[in-house]
Write a protein that holds these residues in place. Structure first.
Motif, PDB file in Angstrom:
ATOM      1  N   ALA A   1      65.209   0.124 -38.337  1.00 20.36           N
ATOM      2  CA  ALA A   1      63.829  -0.069 -38.789  1.00 20.36           C
ATOM      3  C   ALA A   1      62.929   1.040 -38.274  1.00 20.36           C
ATOM      4  O   ALA A   1      62.061   1.550 -39.000  1.00 20.36           O
ATOM      5  CB  ALA A   1      63.317  -1.440 -38.327  1.00 20.36           C
ATOM      6  N   ASP A   2      63.138   1.440 -37.018  1.00 18.92           N
ATOM      7  CA  ASP A   2      62.332   2.533 -36.456  1.00 18.92           C
ATOM      8  C   ASP A   2      62.592   3.842 -37.192  1.00 18.92           C
ATOM      9  O   ASP A   2      61.657   4.599 -37.487  1.00 18.92           O
ATOM     10  CB  ASP A   2      62.652   2.693 -34.967  1.00 18.92           C
ATOM     11  CG  ASP A   2      62.169   1.516 -34.138  1.00 18.92           C
ATOM     12  OD1 ASP A   2      61.304   0.775 -34.639  1.00 18.92           O
ATOM     13  OD2 ASP A   2      62.652   1.342 -33.005  1.00 18.92           O
TER      14      ASP A   2
ATOM     15  N   ARG B   1      63.652   4.181 -40.262  1.00 21.10           N
ATOM     16  CA  ARG B   1      63.074   4.098 -41.612  1.00 21.10           C
ATOM     17  C   ARG B   1      61.559   4.314 -41.567  1.00 21.10           C
ATOM     18  O   ARG B   1      60.993   5.016 -42.417  1.00 21.10           O
ATOM     19  CB  ARG B   1      63.381   2.716 -42.193  1.00 21.10           C
ATOM     20  CG  ARG B   1      62.873   2.536 -43.607  1.00 21.10           C
ATOM     21  CD  ARG B   1      63.296   1.195 -44.158  1.00 21.10           C
ATOM     22  NE  ARG B   1      62.832   1.009 -45.521  1.00 21.10           N
ATOM     23  CZ  ARG B   1      63.038  -0.071 -46.238  1.00 21.10           C
ATOM     24  NH1 ARG B   1      63.732  -1.083 -45.723  1.00 21.10           N
ATOM     25  NH2 ARG B   1      62.578  -0.169 -47.466  1.00 21.10           N
ATOM     26  N   LYS B   2      60.939   3.771 -40.547  1.00 19.07           N
ATOM     27  CA  LYS B   2      59.496   3.954 -40.415  1.00 19.07           C
ATOM     28  C   LYS B   2      59.161   5.428 -40.182  1.00 19.07           C
ATOM     29  O   LYS B   2      58.200   5.961 -40.765  1.00 19.07           O
ATOM     30  CB  LYS B   2      58.990   3.100 -39.249  1.00 19.07           C
ATOM     31  CG  LYS B   2      57.491   3.166 -39.051  1.00 19.07           C
ATOM     32  CD  LYS B   2      57.053   2.264 -37.895  1.00 19.07           C
ATOM     33  CE  LYS B   2      55.547   2.361 -37.688  1.00 19.07           C
ATOM     34  NZ  LYS B   2      55.110   1.531 -36.542  1.00 19.07           N
ATOM     35  N   LYS B   3      59.966   6.091 -39.340  1.00 21.91           N
ATOM     36  CA  LYS B   3      59.724   7.507 -39.083  1.00 21.91           C
ATOM     37  C   LYS B   3      59.893   8.344 -40.348  1.00 21.91           C
ATOM     38  O   LYS B   3      59.122   9.270 -40.608  1.00 21.91           O
ATOM     39  CB  LYS B   3      60.683   8.000 -38.001  1.00 21.91           C
ATOM     40  CG  LYS B   3      60.391   7.446 -36.614  1.00 21.91           C
ATOM     41  CD  LYS B   3      61.414   7.933 -35.599  1.00 21.91           C
ATOM     42  CE  LYS B   3      61.144   7.350 -34.224  1.00 21.91           C
ATOM     43  NZ  LYS B   3      62.166   7.764 -33.236  1.00 21.91           N
TER      44      LYS B   3
ATOM     45  N   GLU C   1      59.485   7.300 -43.480  1.00 23.44           N
ATOM     46  CA  GLU C   1      58.349   7.036 -44.354  1.00 23.44           C
ATOM     47  C   GLU C   1      57.124   7.826 -43.887  1.00 23.44           C
ATOM     48  O   GLU C   1      56.389   8.391 -44.689  1.00 23.44           O
ATOM     49  CB  GLU C   1      58.025   5.537 -44.373  1.00 23.44           C
ATOM     50  CG  GLU C   1      59.048   4.686 -45.110  1.00 23.44           C
ATOM     51  CD  GLU C   1      59.032   4.953 -46.605  1.00 23.44           C
ATOM     52  OE1 GLU C   1      57.994   5.403 -47.129  1.00 23.44           O
ATOM     53  OE2 GLU C   1      60.065   4.724 -47.254  1.00 23.44           O
ATOM     54  N   GLU C   2      56.908   7.834 -42.560  1.00 24.06           N
ATOM     55  CA  GLU C   2      55.763   8.566 -42.028  1.00 24.06           C
ATOM     56  C   GLU C   2      55.920  10.060 -42.299  1.00 24.06           C
ATOM     57  O   GLU C   2      54.947  10.746 -42.633  1.00 24.06           O
ATOM     58  CB  GLU C   2      55.637   8.307 -40.527  1.00 24.06           C
ATOM     59  CG  GLU C   2      55.210   6.886 -40.191  1.00 24.06           C
ATOM     60  CD  GLU C   2      55.238   6.627 -38.695  1.00 24.06           C
ATOM     61  OE1 GLU C   2      55.721   7.517 -37.954  1.00 24.06           O
ATOM     62  OE2 GLU C   2      54.773   5.556 -38.268  1.00 24.06           O
TER      63      GLU C   2
END
Length: 784
Positions: free
Chosen positions: A554-555, A557-559, A561-562
Motif C-alpha cells: 500500500a505504501d 502504491r501510494k508513492k 501515485e504521488e
C-alpha cells in the motif's frame, strides 16, 4: 470485608503502597482507611474518580499539593481558646494556598475536558484569602513574626537593636583596652541567660564588679556582666519581655481569625485529603501499569493478562480467567509450587482492588463483578495452643465461610479437603464444592485430588483448570490453562531424577487401570493443546507477515501515485511556462505593431488586435489537480485517426493522431503520448446517450462565430438591427463577452447602442473599451 481475609490476600500491602504515593498525611490516612465496597454505584463512582485523576495526571502531570498539611489539631485548639504558634499559623496559610493551587490546576484541565467528580471536590474548596493574607502580613516564610506585624512591635524591636548595639559597644571598648586584656580569657563578647557578658579569668573576678552568670567546666573562666552594662542589660530584658507580650497578642489575634474560619478550613482539609487520595490512586495505577476495569453485578468476572501486583513485572506470569459466563466454578489442579495459590490470590486481590476503586494490573477489557463479600481459605493455620491440625484449621475456616456466604459472594478455597485421608478428604471436598455451587456463589478452588477432576468434568457449570508444568525442565511455567485438568507428573519427575525404571513400572502397576486411562487422556489432551498453540502461534506469525507485506504494498502504491501526480503537475507547469513565454512574445510583437501603426499611419484595426489577444489568453492551459482515474472498460475501444477520445487513466480528452497495433498516439493539448486501446473511450458514445435521452437544445460554440461587430459608417437604425442579430448569435455560441466597434465620432451611435444594451435581457453589463481594447470607440458587452 473481614480484616483477616484482607490480610490473607495481602490487601494491606496494596494500601501501604498506595499511601506512599500520597503527598499529604491526610491523603495517607484516606489510603490506609480504604476498604472494598459491595455497592455497584459506589464502586463505579470510585473508579470514575480514579479515571479522572489518571487522565489529569497523564495530561498535566503531578497535582501541586505541596504545602498542604493536616491542620485539624491546630483548628481544634483555636476553637477551644488556645493560642497557635507562628509555625502552626504558617501551616494554615500554606494549606489555604495549596488548596487554591489545586483548584487552578484542576480547573485548567476542565476548560477542555470533563471531570465531574474532581471538579465537584475542587469547587467545594473555599479560597479564604483574607485569613491567609492576615497570617502572611505578620509571619514570614521561616515562621518568624515580622517587625511590621504591629506598630508597637516595630518600635520595641528598634529599641532592642539600639540597646544591643550600645551594650556591645560598651563591652567591646572594655575588651579592647590594654589593661583588661590580661584579665580576660578571650577577647570576645558573648551571652549567658540572655545577657551580654565577657569571659574573665578566675583570679580577676573582682576587677570588673557586676554579676557572675556562669563559669567554665574547669572553673578557670567566669562569665561576668560588668557593672557598667548592668543597667543597659536590664533595659534590654524589659524590652524582650515587651516583645514577647506583643508577639503573644499578635498570635492571639491571628488565632481568633483562624477560629472564625475553622469550620471552612476543616472542610478544605478533608477535601484536599480526598483529592490527594485520588491522585495517589492515579500514581499507583501508573506504577503498576494498571487499567480501568468494567464492573457489573451479574456475577461475571473476566481478567485478561492479570498480574499479581506484588510480584515484580519482570517475574510475574499473566493469567486469563473468566468466571460466571459458561461456568460458575473453576477447579485448579497441578503440582506443588506450580502457582495455584498465587492464582487464587491474584483473582481475589484484583477483585478487592476493583471494589476499592483502584485500577487493576490487567489489560484493557477486563471486567470485575461487585461481590458483596470475598471469602478465602488460603494457607495453613494450624495452632499448637488451640490444638488445631491442618485439617481442623481448614475446616474451621470453611465452616465460617459456609455460614456467611451469599449467592453474590466469591469463594476461594486452597487445597480443599487436604490434611486427612485422601478418600474421605476428596468426598468431603466434593460435597463442600457442590453446596457452594448450589448456593450460586462464584468459586475458585485448588486441589490435588483426581476425584475432583471427574467432579468438574461431570458438572456443566464447573470447569477444570491446571497449572502448566514442563516435564523436560522439571519446572512449572506458572501458566493457568482453563479447560485442561492437571497431571500429577510424579512418575515423569521421578524418572527424570534418576529413579530406577523397574521401580517406576512397579509403581505404575499399582495404579488403578481407570486412573491410568485418565492420566493417558490428560496427556493426550495436553499434547493436542501444545500442538494447537504452536499452530496458532505460526498462524499469528503468518498473519503479521502478510499484514506487513500488505502495508508495504500500500505504501509503494501510494508513492507511485504521488510520483505520477507530481510528473503530470511538472508537465502542466512546463506547458504553462511555454504558453506564458509565447504570450509575452506575442504581446511584445502586438505592441510593436501598434507603435509602428501610430508612427507610420498604417491602417491596423484595433479590434483585430483585441481578438488576437483574446485568442492568446484562451490558449493558456488551466492548471488543476489530476482527477481520480476512471474505471477502464472491459474491452479495447474501436477508434480511428481523428476521433475525439477520453483517456480514462488521466480523465482528459484528446484526439487520435495515429492508431497502432498495440495502442494509439493521442494528442492531449500540446502533449502527444502513446495510450493503450483499453484506456481510451470514444467521446461520441456520450453524445449517443444524450441523443437517446430525448430532444434537447444545446448551445455550442463555433470557431467561426464572431466576437466583435464593426458598425462604423452605419446609421443608428441599421446598427441596432445588426446589434440584435449579433447578440443572438453570440448567446447561442456561449460567448461570455463581445466587442461592438462604433467609433468615436459625434457619440450618437455609441449612445444609442449603449441604451439598447442597457435594456437587453441577455446583457449583464457593458463598458467602454480599456486601453488596448479601442478606448471610447468600442463598447464591451458581458452576456448572461
Amino acid at each position: 470485608m473481614d480484616e483477616k481475609l484482607l490480610e490473607k490476600l495481602e490487601y494491606h500491602k496494596i494500601l501501604n503502597t498506595l499511601a506512599q504515593h500520597a503527598a499529604t498525611s491526610i491523603g495517607k490516612a484516606f489510603a490506609e482507611g480504604l476498604r472494598p465496597s459491595g455497592d455497584l454505584a459506589e464502586v463505579r463512582h470510585r473508579l470514575l474518580g480514579t479515571d479522572e485523576a489518571v487522565t489529569i495526571d497523564r495530561m498535566k502531570g503531578q497535582a501541586p499539593l505541596g504545602g498542604v498539611s493536616d491542620i485539624r489539631a491546630s483548628l481544634k485548639r483555636s476553637v477551644i481558646g488556645g493560642t497557635l504558634n507562628a509555625s502552626e499559623l504558617l501551616d494554615i496559610a500554606n494549606t489555604v494556598l495549596g488548596g487554591r493551587r489545586v483548584k487552578r490546576f484542576v480547573d485548567s484541565f476542565r476548560e477542555k475536558h470533563e471531570a465531574p467528580i474532581l471538579g465537584a471536590l475542587c469547587d467545594a474548596v473555599q479560597e479564604l484569602r483574607e485569613v491567609e493574607d492576615q497570617i502572611r502580613r505578620c509571619i514570614d516564610d521561616n515562621g518568624v513574626v515580622v517587625d511590621t506585624a504591629s506598630d508597637d512591635l516595630l518600635r520595641i524591636r528598634r529599641e532592642l537593636r539600639t540597646g544591643e548595639a550600645r551594650v556591645r559597644e560598651k563591652l567591646e571598648s572594655i575588651v579592647r583596652s590594654s589593661s583588661a586584656q590580661k584579665m580576660l580569657q578571650d577577647a570576645i563578647v558573648t551571652m549567658r541567660n540572655d545577657r551580654f557578658v565577657i569571659p574573665v579569668k578566675q583570679e580577676y573576678r573582682g576587677a570588673f564588679g557586676g554579676i557572675v552568670h556562669d563559669q567554665s567546666s574547669s572553673g578557670a573562666t567566669l562569665f561576668i556582666e560588668p557593672e557598667a552594662v548592668v543597667t543597659l542589660n536590664n533595659r534590654l530584658r524589659e524590652l524582650k519581655i515587651q516583645e514577647e507580650r506583643e508577639i503573644e497578642r499578635i498570635l492571639q489575634k491571628l488565632t481568633a481569625a483562624v477560629a472564625g474560619e475553622a469550620e471552612a478550613l476543616g472542610i478544605n482539609v478533608d477535601l484536599l485529603g480526598q483529592i490527594d487520595f485520588m491522585f495517589a490512586k492515579a500514581r499507583l495505577a501508573r506504577s503498576m501499569k494498571a487499567s480501568l476495569p468494567a464492573v457489573n453485578d451479574k456475577g461475571y468476572l473476566r481478567i485478561r493478562k492479570g498480574r499479581h501486583p506484588l510480584i515484580p513485572l519482570e517475574d510475574v506470569v499473566p493469567l486469563d480467567v473468566e468466571l460466571g459466563a459458561g461456568y460458575s466454578a473453576i477447579i485448579v489442579t497441578g503440582p506443588n509450587t506450580g502457582g495455584k495459590t498465587v492464582t487464587l490470590k491474584t483473582v481475589g486481590l484484583l477483585s478487592l482492588m476493583a471494589l476499592s476503586g483502584l485500577f487493576v494490573p490487567a489489560e484493557d477489557g477486563s471486567e470485575c463483578c461487585v461481590f458483596d463479600a470475598v471469602f478465602a481459605d488460603i494457607g495453613d493455620e494450624q495452632s499448637i495452643e488451640q490444638n488445631l491440625s491442618t485439617f481442623s484449621s481448614h475446616m474451621t475456616n470453611i465452616i465460617s465461610i459456609l455460614k456467611r456466604m451469599t449467592p453474590r459472594s466469591l469463594v476461594l478455597l486452597d487445597e480443599v479437603g487436604a490434611g486427612t485421608d485422601p478418600a474421605e478428604g476428596s468426598a468431603l471436598a466434593i460435597a463442600i464444592l457442590e453446596h457452594i455451587r448450589e448456593m450460586g456463589c462464584r468459586l475458585v478452588a485448588t486441589t490435588h485430588y483426581s476425584e475432583l477432576k471427574a467432579y468438574a468434568y461431570d458438572r456443566p457449570v464447573v470447569v477444570n483448570a491446571s497449572m502448566e508444568f514442563n516435564v523436560e525442565t522439571l519446572r512449572p511455567t506458572y501458566r493457568l490453562l482453563v479447560g485442561v485438568p492437571g497431571r500429577s507428573n510424579a512418575f515423569a519427575i521421578a524418572e527424570r531424577l534418576g529413579l530406577s525404571k523397574r521401580i517406576i513400572d512397579e509403581a505404575r502397576s499399582e495404579v488403578a487401570e481407570e486412573d491410568q486411562r485418565v492420566e493417558a487422556m490428560i496427556s493426550k489432551l495436553e499434547e493436542h493443546r501444545l500442538a494447537a498453540e504452536r499452530e496458532r502461534a505460526e498462524a499469528e506469525r503468518l498473519r503479521q507477515e502478510s499484514e506487513e507485506i500488505r502495508k508495504e504494498l500500500a505504501d509503494e502504491r501510494k508513492k507511485l501515485e504521488e510520483r505520477r501526480t507530481k510528473l503530470f503537475e511538472e508537465a502542466e507547469r512546463e506547458a504553462a511556462e511555454a504558453i506564458a513565454k509565447a504570450r509575452r512574445e506575442a504581446e511584445s510583437i502586438i505592441a510593436d505593431l501598434r507603435r509602428q501603426a501610430l508612427e507610420e499611419g498604417a491602417s491596423i484595426k484595433e479590434h483585430k488586435l483585441i481578438e488576437a489577444k483574446r485568442k492568446l489568453e484562451e490558449a493558456a492551459p488551466k492548471l488543476k489537480k489530476k482527477p481520480a482515474p476512471a474505471v477502464r472498460t472491459a474491452s479495447p475501444a474501436a477508434v480511428s485517426a481523428g476521433d475525439e477520445v477520453r483517456v480514462l487513466s488521466l480523465g482528459q480528452k484528446g484526439h487520435v493522431v495515429e492508431k497502432q497495433a498495440d495502442g494509439a498516439i493521442v494528442q492531449l493539448g500540446i502533449i502527444k503520448m502513446k495510450v493503450a486501446l483499453d484506456d481510451l473511450e470514444p467521446v461520441a458514445a456520450d453524445r449517443k446517450k444524450t441523443a437517446a435521452a430525448g430532444p434537447t437544445v444545446k448551445r455550442t460554440r463555433d470557431d467561426n462565430v464572431r466576437t466583435e461587430l464593426d458598425l462604423r459608417g452605419s446609421n443608428l437604425e441599421e446598427a441596432l438591427i445588426e446589434v440584435d442579430r449579433f447578440l443572438d448569435e453570440a448567446i447561442m455560441s456561449n460567448l461570455g463577452q463581445v466587442y461592438i466597434i462604433h467609433g468615436k465620432g459625434t457619440g450618437v451611435l455609441r449612445t444609442g447602442i449603449q441604451d439598447f444594451l442597457r435594456r437587453h435581457k441577455h446583457v449583464k453589463a457593458h463598458r467602454l473599451g480599456n486601453y488596448g481594447e479601442g478606448g471610447t470607440g468600442v463598447t464591451v458587452a458581458e452576456l448572461k
